[in-house]
Motif scaffolding. Structure first.
Motif, mmCIF file in Angstrom:
data_model
loop_
_atom_site.group_PDB
_atom_site.id
_atom_site.type_symbol
_atom_site.label_atom_id
_atom_site.label_comp_id
_atom_site.label_asym_id
_atom_site.label_seq_id
_atom_site.Cartn_x
_atom_site.Cartn_y
_atom_site.Cartn_z
ATOM 1 N N TYR A 1 0.875 -1.171 0.000
ATOM 2 C CA TYR A 1 0.000 0.000 0.000
ATOM 3 C C TYR A 1 0.911 1.220 0.000
ATOM 4 O O TYR A 1 1.907 1.245 0.740
ATOM 5 C CB TYR A 1 -0.850 0.052 1.273
ATOM 6 C CG TYR A 1 -1.967 -0.950 1.289
ATOM 7 C CD1 TYR A 1 -3.015 -0.849 0.378
ATOM 8 C CD2 TYR A 1 -1.990 -1.996 2.222
ATOM 9 C CE1 TYR A 1 -4.055 -1.768 0.392
ATOM 10 C CE2 TYR A 1 -3.019 -2.914 2.230
ATOM 11 C CZ TYR A 1 -4.048 -2.789 1.307
ATOM 12 O OH TYR A 1 -5.063 -3.697 1.320
ATOM 13 N N LEU A 2 0.563 2.206 -0.813
ATOM 14 C CA LEU A 2 1.307 3.461 -0.780
ATOM 15 C C LEU A 2 0.489 4.472 0.011
ATOM 16 O O LEU A 2 -0.655 4.769 -0.344
ATOM 17 C CB LEU A 2 1.550 3.968 -2.216
ATOM 18 C CG LEU A 2 2.161 5.364 -2.339
ATOM 19 C CD1 LEU A 2 3.487 5.472 -1.590
ATOM 20 C CD2 LEU A 2 2.358 5.726 -3.812
ATOM 21 N N GLN A 3 1.078 4.960 1.107
ATOM 22 C CA GLN A 3 0.377 5.943 1.944
ATOM 23 C C GLN A 3 0.984 7.319 1.758
ATOM 24 O O GLN A 3 2.208 7.465 1.709
ATOM 25 C CB GLN A 3 0.494 5.548 3.414
ATOM 26 C CG GLN A 3 -0.334 4.329 3.737
ATOM 27 C CD GLN A 3 -0.320 4.024 5.221
ATOM 28 O OE1 GLN A 3 0.462 4.593 5.988
ATOM 29 N NE2 GLN A 3 -1.198 3.122 5.639
ATOM 30 N N ASP B 1 -0.740 18.171 7.445
ATOM 31 C CA ASP B 1 -1.702 18.371 8.542
ATOM 32 C C ASP B 1 -1.934 17.086 9.343
ATOM 33 O O ASP B 1 -2.804 17.023 10.206
ATOM 34 C CB ASP B 1 -3.042 18.875 7.989
ATOM 35 C CG ASP B 1 -3.695 17.868 7.037
ATOM 36 O OD1 ASP B 1 -3.112 16.779 6.811
ATOM 37 O OD2 ASP B 1 -4.799 18.162 6.521
ATOM 38 N N GLY B 2 -1.171 16.016 9.037
ATOM 39 C CA GLY B 2 -1.288 14.776 9.807
ATOM 40 C C GLY B 2 -2.210 13.751 9.163
ATOM 41 O O GLY B 2 -2.225 12.588 9.560
ATOM 42 N N GLU C 1 4.817 13.134 2.735
ATOM 43 C CA GLU C 1 5.792 12.029 2.790
ATOM 44 C C GLU C 1 5.121 10.784 2.261
ATOM 45 O O GLU C 1 3.912 10.597 2.468
ATOM 46 C CB GLU C 1 6.184 11.756 4.240
ATOM 47 C CG GLU C 1 7.239 12.677 4.761
ATOM 48 C CD GLU C 1 7.527 12.336 6.208
ATOM 49 O OE1 GLU C 1 7.569 11.135 6.545
ATOM 50 O OE2 GLU C 1 7.661 13.292 6.985
ATOM 51 N N TYR C 2 5.898 9.905 1.615
ATOM 52 C CA TYR C 2 5.319 8.680 1.061
ATOM 53 C C TYR C 2 5.917 7.459 1.732
ATOM 54 O O TYR C 2 7.139 7.367 1.891
ATOM 55 C CB TYR C 2 5.527 8.661 -0.463
ATOM 56 C CG TYR C 2 4.702 9.760 -1.095
ATOM 57 C CD1 TYR C 2 3.340 9.592 -1.259
ATOM 58 C CD2 TYR C 2 5.267 10.993 -1.412
ATOM 59 C CE1 TYR C 2 2.556 10.617 -1.766
ATOM 60 C CE2 TYR C 2 4.489 12.029 -1.914
ATOM 61 C CZ TYR C 2 3.129 11.829 -2.091
ATOM 62 O OH TYR C 2 2.340 12.841 -2.571
ATOM 63 N N VAL C 3 5.033 6.560 2.140
ATOM 64 C CA VAL C 3 5.472 5.382 2.887
ATOM 65 C C VAL C 3 4.850 4.140 2.260
ATOM 66 O O VAL C 3 3.659 4.138 1.930
ATOM 67 C CB VAL C 3 5.011 5.491 4.370
ATOM 68 C CG1 VAL C 3 5.527 4.314 5.181
ATOM 69 C CG2 VAL C 3 5.446 6.802 4.975
#
Ligand code: B12
Ligand code: SF4
Ligand code: SF4
Lengths: 52, 300
Positions: A5-7, A12-13, A44-46
């Motif tokens: 999964y790309l989050q 703003d959280g 940011e990408y996780v």
């Protein structure tokens, strides 16, 4: 097949899932394109592996 | 405006599908290779329409003094051209393919519904009906865009032959309904049995609002699509995108049934109880047949 999964983690959280990808390479290509967008500069990408 | 939502390409342009096809020692997607002449005819219609998605804008612009009257006129025109569902919203980056530019302010979704009764005739009939509707959406969006350009405003058609717009975020924002567990958007009257024709434009219009009527709560306990998906591709868990809950299907499990066989797969949409309201008898007959042959059929 690998799955991620790309989050997108926003300044703003808020966490928003971009989608499900089937290799690290595929997800990294999308991240590179997103990083070019002025609207996404603070994000940011996780990559997260789905539960087994 | 530049888009932010990745699109998965169709056919061999999708690396996931291409690698699965190659693993089978093939060069072509089996499902596409086995298409009937009728289906190929429909695909040619949207390819042909793509050439006319844009065109000259009438320099004598009709000034919009009454937005709601113009909105009613456009919706009436879309219905006259064959749309069963029409909705309008402001275009946002989420609705556009990642990295693509669409220079317009509004998007009109003009959708055509499928004849649900085809489920009783089998997978080929369901596929032909889907392709007939895609072709109708291509005709309709191309004509609607030309009509708007004639009023003096830029407009592009988006359909299977040419598109930068993602259907589901638009369907949601124009108030057609809610995303179901099966990954398609559910309308209370038509279930998910409709296909997208869209027009982006700068013609000033009134916008519709999202509508929720309990679909996602119902999905939490229903699971019928999950129980009928031959590939077990529909998940238990959901993710959240832009504050909206969505279930992401597992392509590796869907493709063996939807792309690697000759037969079309549309089962997740066809078994959804949201079809029961408009098609009670057909739905019941269809589900009785599924029970008889085994819910997850076909299985390899
Ligand atoms: C690529 C594609 C596929 C691919 C991949 C689908 C997938 N879920 O990953 C494949 C070939 C597997 C497929 C299969 C099917 N599809 Co399809 N597909 C598309 C297409 C062309 C593009 C969507 C896309 O690129 N997804 C890419 C992946 C990476 O993104 P995703 O996050 O999983 O997909 C989502 C985004 O489009 C969108 N989304 C992305 N960000 C955001 C943010 C918000 C806020 C929201 C609300 C939505 C949203 O929601 C989608 C589903 O969750 C659209 C048409 C269009 N113009 O949008 C039709 C479309 C979504 N498909 C549709 C249908 C009917 C099907 C099938 C039932 C039929 C079939 N056999 O083809 C199956 C069902 C599979 C399933 N259960 O999802 C319909 C849905 C109609 C409706 N009422 O909603 C659409 C709109 C067009 C059509 N075919 O008529 N599809
Ligand atoms: S079959 Fe049930 S769980 Fe699946 S989308 Fe329809 S209502 Fe939701
Ligand atoms: S198209 Fe078929 S295999 Fe794919 S998710 Fe729907 S029911 Fe499952």
């Amino acid at each position: 097949m690998d799955k991620f999964y790309l989050q997108e983690r926003r300044p703003d959280g808020e966490v928003s899932t971009v989608g499900l990808f089937y290799s690290r390479e595929e997800a990294e290509e999308v991240i590179a394109e997103l990083r070019e967008l002025p609207d996404k500069q603070g994000c940011e990408y996780v990559l997260v592996r789905p539960p087994e | 405006m530049r888009g932010t939502t990745p699109r998965r390409m169709q056919g061999m342009a999708d690396p996931v599908l291409a690698s699965m096809v190659h693993d089978l020692g093939m060069e072509e997607v089996p499902h596409y290779a086995s298409r009937t002449g009728t289906v190929v005819g429909y695909t040619q219609r949207w390819v042909e329409n793509a050439k006319f998605r844009d065109g000259p804008v009438n320099p004598q612009r009709v000034e919009v003094t009454d937005r709601s009257a113009m909105t009613a006129r456009i919706k009436a025109k879309a219905r006259e051209l064959g749309a069963d569902l029409v909705g309008i919203c402001r275009l946002t980056p989420t609705m556009i393919d990642l990295g693509k530019e669409v220079p317009h302010e509004f998007v009109i979704a003009a959708c055509v519904t499928e004849d649900y009764h085809k489920v009783l005739e089998g997978a080929d009939a369901v596929e032909e009906e889907a392709m007939r509707v895609y072709a109708a959406c291509a005709d309709l969006s191309t004509e609607l865009a030309a009509y708007i350009r004639d009023l003096g405003y830029p407009a592009w058609a988006h359909h299977n032959g040419v598109r930068e717009v993602q259907a589901i975020p638009v369907f949601y924002q124009v108030g057609f309904g809610e995303l179901g567990r099966h990954g398609s958007l559910i309308n209370e009257k038509y279930g998910a049995d409709f296909r997208p024709g869209m027009v982006t434009t700068d013609l000033p219009l009134d916008v519709d609002e999202p509508r929720e009527f309990g679909v996602q709560d119902f999905c939490m306990n229903c699971n019928v699509c999950m129980q009928n998906c031959p590939g077990d591709a529909i998940p238990e868990d959901y993710v959240v995108t832009d504050g909206i809950k969505r279930w992401l299907i597992d392509l590796e499990k869907c493709y063996p049934y939807s792309r690697l066989r000759d037969e079309y797969c549309h089962l997740c949409v066809d078994v959804c109880p949201y079809n029961v309201r408009s098609h009670r008898t057909t739905f019941k007959t269809f589900m009785k047949e599924r029970k008889r042959i085994g819910y997850k059929t076909p299985k390899y």
